[in-house]
Design a protein around this motif. Structure first.
Motif, PDB file in Angstrom:
ATOM      1  N   VAL A  69       0.852  -1.196   0.000  1.00 38.54           N
ATOM      2  CA  VAL A  69       0.000   0.000   0.000  1.00 38.54           C
ATOM      3  C   VAL A  69       0.889   1.249   0.000  1.00 38.54           C
ATOM      4  CG1 VAL A  69      -1.699   1.346   1.317  1.00 38.54           C
ATOM      5  CG2 VAL A  69      -1.939  -1.142   1.160  1.00 38.54           C
ATOM      6  N   ILE A  70       1.944   1.212   0.830  1.00 34.75           N
ATOM      7  CA  ILE A  70       2.853   2.349   0.931  1.00 34.75           C
ATOM      8  C   ILE A  70       3.678   2.498  -0.350  1.00 34.75           C
ATOM      9  CG2 ILE A  70       4.808   3.331   2.203  1.00 34.75           C
ATOM     10  CD1 ILE A  70       3.715   1.756   4.692  1.00 34.75           C
ATOM     11  N   GLU A  71       4.273   1.396  -0.791  1.00 30.56           N
ATOM     12  CA  GLU A  71       5.146   1.452  -1.966  1.00 30.56           C
ATOM     13  C   GLU A  71       4.415   1.871  -3.224  1.00 30.56           C
ATOM     14  OE1 GLU A  71       6.958  -2.413  -2.148  1.00 30.56           O
ATOM     15  OE2 GLU A  71       8.033  -2.040  -0.250  1.00 30.56           O
ATOM     16  N   GLU A  72       3.212   1.344  -3.403  1.00 33.43           N
ATOM     17  CA  GLU A  72       2.479   1.635  -4.638  1.00 33.43           C
ATOM     18  C   GLU A  72       1.622   2.883  -4.515  1.00 33.43           C
ATOM     19  OE1 GLU A  72       0.340  -1.817  -5.968  1.00 33.43           O
ATOM     20  OE2 GLU A  72       2.083  -3.109  -5.664  1.00 33.43           O
ATOM     21  N   ASP A  73       1.740   3.572  -3.373  1.00 35.59           N
ATOM     22  CA  ASP A  73       0.960   4.792  -3.186  1.00 35.59           C
ATOM     23  C   ASP A  73      -0.522   4.571  -3.414  1.00 35.59           C
ATOM     24  OD1 ASP A  73       2.285   6.899  -2.225  1.00 35.59           O
ATOM     25  OD2 ASP A  73       3.091   7.567  -4.161  1.00 35.59           O
ATOM     26  N   MET A  74      -1.034   3.466  -2.908  1.00 41.01           N
ATOM     27  CA  MET A  74      -2.455   3.186  -3.084  1.00 41.01           C
ATOM     28  C   MET A  74      -3.248   4.166  -2.226  1.00 41.01           C
ATOM     29  SD  MET A  74      -2.184  -0.953  -2.838  1.00 41.01           S
ATOM     30  CE  MET A  74      -3.725  -1.522  -3.532  1.00 41.01           C
ATOM     31  N   PHE A  75      -4.462   4.487  -2.675  1.00 42.35           N
ATOM     32  CA  PHE A  75      -5.320   5.345  -1.858  1.00 42.35           C
ATOM     33  C   PHE A  75      -5.859   4.488  -0.727  1.00 42.35           C
ATOM     34  CE2 PHE A  75      -6.495   7.871  -5.884  1.00 42.35           C
ATOM     35  CZ  PHE A  75      -5.362   8.647  -5.731  1.00 42.35           C
ATOM     36  N   TYR A  76      -5.578   4.867   0.484  1.00 44.81           N
ATOM     37  CA  TYR A  76      -6.146   4.075   1.578  1.00 44.81           C
ATOM     38  C   TYR A  76      -7.267   4.865   2.237  1.00 44.81           C
ATOM     39  CZ  TYR A  76      -2.547   6.877   3.970  1.00 44.81           C
ATOM     40  OH  TYR A  76      -1.753   7.897   4.408  1.00 44.81           O
ATOM     41  N   PRO A  77      -8.161   4.240   2.965  1.00 44.45           N
ATOM     42  CA  PRO A  77      -8.118   2.815   3.279  1.00 44.45           C
ATOM     43  C   PRO A  77      -8.287   1.921   2.048  1.00 44.45           C
ATOM     44  CG  PRO A  77     -10.225   3.747   3.919  1.00 44.45           C
ATOM     45  CD  PRO A  77      -9.340   4.888   3.524  1.00 44.45           C
ATOM     46  N   VAL A  78      -7.572   0.795   2.079  1.00 41.87           N
ATOM     47  CA  VAL A  78      -7.724  -0.224   1.050  1.00 41.87           C
ATOM     48  C   VAL A  78      -8.482  -1.356   1.717  1.00 41.87           C
ATOM     49  CG1 VAL A  78      -6.546  -1.808  -0.516  1.00 41.87           C
ATOM     50  CG2 VAL A  78      -5.514   0.419  -0.004  1.00 41.87           C
ATOM     51  N   VAL A  79      -9.566  -1.793   1.087  1.00 39.96           N
ATOM     52  CA  VAL A  79     -10.381  -2.854   1.676  1.00 39.96           C
ATOM     53  C   VAL A  79     -10.170  -4.142   0.891  1.00 39.96           C
ATOM     54  CG1 VAL A  79     -12.725  -3.577   2.296  1.00 39.96           C
ATOM     55  CG2 VAL A  79     -12.098  -1.151   2.411  1.00 39.96           C
ATOM     56  N   LEU A  80      -9.825  -5.200   1.620  1.00 46.10           N
ATOM     57  CA  LEU A  80      -9.617  -6.501   0.995  1.00 46.10           C
ATOM     58  C   LEU A  80     -10.641  -7.492   1.516  1.00 46.10           C
ATOM     59  CD1 LEU A  80      -6.713  -5.583   0.106  1.00 46.10           C
ATOM     60  CD2 LEU A  80      -6.011  -7.898   0.681  1.00 46.10           C
ATOM     61  N   ILE A  81     -11.122  -8.342   0.622  1.00 48.12           N
ATOM     62  CA  ILE A  81     -11.923  -9.495   1.037  1.00 48.12           C
ATOM     63  C   ILE A  81     -11.175 -10.681   0.454  1.00 48.12           C
ATOM     64  CG2 ILE A  81     -14.084 -10.746   0.768  1.00 48.12           C
ATOM     65  CD1 ILE A  81     -15.518  -8.046   0.716  1.00 48.12           C
ATOM     66  N   GLY A  82     -10.685 -11.545   1.315  1.00 46.39           N
ATOM     67  CA  GLY A  82      -9.790 -12.598   0.858  1.00 46.39           C
ATOM     68  C   GLY A  82      -8.549 -11.893   0.340  1.00 46.39           C
ATOM     69  N   ASP A  83      -8.154 -12.172  -0.899  1.00 46.21           N
ATOM     70  CA  ASP A  83      -6.998 -11.433  -1.409  1.00 46.21           C
ATOM     71  C   ASP A  83      -7.402 -10.496  -2.530  1.00 46.21           C
ATOM     72  OD1 ASP A  83      -7.573 -13.415  -3.196  1.00 46.21           O
ATOM     73  OD2 ASP A  83      -5.682 -14.509  -2.926  1.00 46.21           O
ATOM     74  N   LYS A  84      -8.685 -10.157  -2.534  1.00 49.16           N
ATOM     75  CA  LYS A  84      -9.199  -9.278  -3.586  1.00 49.16           C
ATOM     76  C   LYS A  84      -9.426  -7.864  -3.050  1.00 49.16           C
ATOM     77  CE  LYS A  84     -12.877  -9.125  -7.014  1.00 49.16           C
ATOM     78  NZ  LYS A  84     -14.110  -9.762  -7.477  1.00 49.16           N
ATOM     79  N   VAL A  85      -8.883  -6.884  -3.761  1.00 46.61           N
ATOM     80  CA  VAL A  85      -9.089  -5.485  -3.368  1.00 46.61           C
ATOM     81  C   VAL A  85     -10.492  -5.082  -3.814  1.00 46.61           C
ATOM     82  CG1 VAL A  85      -8.351  -3.090  -3.738  1.00 46.61           C
ATOM     83  CG2 VAL A  85      -6.638  -4.907  -3.538  1.00 46.61           C
ATOM     84  N   VAL A  86     -11.333  -4.691  -2.851  1.00 49.69           N
ATOM     85  CA  VAL A  86     -12.706  -4.313  -3.193  1.00 49.69           C
ATOM     86  C   VAL A  86     -12.982  -2.827  -2.972  1.00 49.69           C
ATOM     87  CG1 VAL A  86     -13.762  -6.577  -2.905  1.00 49.69           C
ATOM     88  CG2 VAL A  86     -13.491  -5.104  -0.924  1.00 49.69           C
ATOM     89  N   GLY A  87     -11.984  -2.107  -2.495  1.00 49.72           N
ATOM     90  CA  GLY A  87     -12.189  -0.674  -2.305  1.00 49.72           C
ATOM     91  C   GLY A  87     -10.870   0.015  -2.050  1.00 49.72           C
ATOM     92  N   GLU A  88     -10.736   1.217  -2.594  1.00 53.23           N
ATOM     93  CA  GLU A  88      -9.532   2.013  -2.361  1.00 53.23           C
ATOM     94  C   GLU A  88      -9.932   3.458  -2.144  1.00 53.23           C
ATOM     95  OE1 GLU A  88      -5.624   2.284  -4.581  1.00 53.23           O
ATOM     96  OE2 GLU A  88      -6.577   0.598  -5.601  1.00 53.23           O
ATOM     97  N   GLY A  89      -9.423   4.051  -1.076  1.00 53.76           N
ATOM     98  CA  GLY A  89      -9.675   5.473  -0.837  1.00 53.76           C
ATOM     99  C   GLY A  89     -11.061   5.721  -0.293  1.00 53.76           C
ATOM    100  N   ASN A  90     -12.051   5.496  -1.132  1.00 51.06           N
ATOM    101  CA  ASN A  90     -13.428   5.714  -0.705  1.00 51.06           C
ATOM    102  C   ASN A  90     -14.244   4.490  -1.082  1.00 51.06           C
ATOM    103  OD1 ASN A  90     -15.743   6.864   0.220  1.00 51.06           O
ATOM    104  ND2 ASN A  90     -15.924   8.389  -1.386  1.00 51.06           N
ATOM    105  N   PRO A  91     -14.120   3.421  -0.290  1.00 52.42           N
ATOM    106  CA  PRO A  91     -14.752   2.159  -0.673  1.00 52.42           C
ATOM    107  C   PRO A  91     -16.260   2.280  -0.827  1.00 52.42           C
ATOM    108  CG  PRO A  91     -13.853   2.038   1.556  1.00 52.42           C
ATOM    109  CD  PRO A  91     -13.460   3.352   1.012  1.00 52.42           C
ATOM    110  N   ARG A  92     -16.790   1.569  -1.815  1.00 44.97           N
ATOM    111  CA  ARG A  92     -18.240   1.610  -2.056  1.00 44.97           C
ATOM    112  C   ARG A  92     -18.891   0.355  -1.517  1.00 44.97           C
ATOM    113  NH1 ARG A  92     -19.221   2.134  -7.756  1.00 44.97           N
ATOM    114  NH2 ARG A  92     -21.410   2.350  -7.143  1.00 44.97           N
ATOM    115  N   LEU A  93     -19.918   0.568  -0.712  1.00 43.82           N
ATOM    116  CA  LEU A  93     -20.612  -0.564  -0.088  1.00 43.82           C
ATOM    117  C   LEU A  93     -21.132  -1.552  -1.129  1.00 43.82           C
ATOM    118  CD1 LEU A  93     -22.636   1.041   2.816  1.00 43.82           C
ATOM    119  CD2 LEU A  93     -20.720  -0.559   2.996  1.00 43.82           C
TER     120      LEU A  93
END
Length: 108
Positions: A69-93
């Motif tokens: 997350v830090i290295e790739e400058d991802m927008f956090y919060p980053v939400v993961l379910i299992g190993d799948k990214v389901v939200g970045e920055g402003n996760p959508r329900l």
């Protein structure tokens, strides 16, 4: 529900990411998500974990992702379910709920 509990992991930091100035903090997102998922899928257990990207737990998977997350400058919060990214920055329900449904969760 015969499947194992899904773990939702919220990676974030105390400080807001530079491009997330008007968004809720990672911790607030985590609390909001926990409440929203509980309401949407009552009686269906799930785990939700908050990981501070600057002081991640010993667990290697979480530690490695926190570094990513830090290295790739991802927008956090980053939400993961299992190993799948389901939200970045402003996760959508909607996205998060849809992913949970693929794991066998059913909305009431």
């Amino acid at each position: 529900m015969g499947e194992k509990k899904v773990e939702i992991i919220v990676y974030g930091a105390e400080q807001l990411c530079p491009s997330c100035v008007n968004l809720p903090s990672s911790k607030e997102t985590y609390e909001w998500l926990e409440a929203a998922v509980s309401r949407k899928f009552p009686g269906q257990p799930f785990d939700i974990t908050y990981v501070d990207i600057y002081s991640p737990p010993e667990e290697s998977e979480k530690r490695e992702f926190a570094e990513r997350v830090i290295e790739e400058d991802m927008f956090y919060p980053v939400v993961l379910i299992g190993d799948k990214v389901v939200g970045e920055g402003n996760p959508r329900l909607k996205t998060i709920f849809a992913e949970l449904e693929t794991h066998g969760y059913r909305a009431d």
